[in-house]
Design an enzyme around this catalytic site. Sequence first.
Site: not given
Length: 239
Positions: A44, A187
């Site tokens: 991320d 996610d």
Amino acid sequence: MSRESVWQERCILAPSLISCCDMCNLEASVRALEAAGIEMLHVDILDGHFSPSMPLGLDAVRALREKTDMAFDVHLMATEHDYFVEELLDIGVDQIVFHGECEPHMDHRLNQIHERGVRAGVALKPATPLNTLDYVLEKCDTVLLMLINPGYASSKAEGQVPYAGRKIQELRRMIGERGLSTLVEIDGRVSRQNMADYAAAGLVDIFVAGSTCIQKSNLLSSAKELQQYRKTLLKGEQL
């Protein structure tokens, strides 16, 4: 297994670097995931504006790229993409998925990433409609669906949105109707139950594993257990 072939697997596990790894001992954490048989790392990248957090810098990702052969699946959460995309392409990541909500030129951005031989895709926040993808789905190697609102994972009020399953099914139907091989990735508080529900039905290809699935304090053991759970699912055994 090569970094190219891992994308052909079923029920791919992609542990979240910022959720699962010790940020003061990244290399040791990555080595533990490798020892557990993990082949893909979910990275991320946040700019502190799209989401009120900046847990990981590009220099750390660059250093890790030199330390491991794991595939890097990058989820870019930024309001301006130009700088980040160029840097990530130079680092040598394997896939960049950017948020459609922040990209005024989605078609161009996908072309830019593909031109460098890197997989490209679009991520959508929970409430973003799938018709955002109408004219670019054919160019997406992966579509990432957020099941929680990004940036608010620490809030106890934030669980997976109740319409997550419906959205996943609708996306899979869109992909199937167009005869595409686009992967579906999810996610946000992904659980073993999510894996059981969506992998066996062929609805989801990549599961981003965070603290719901893997214990940071017991990384090697919990990652091994999750890998074994995946193998059990793929064999169709009773869980």
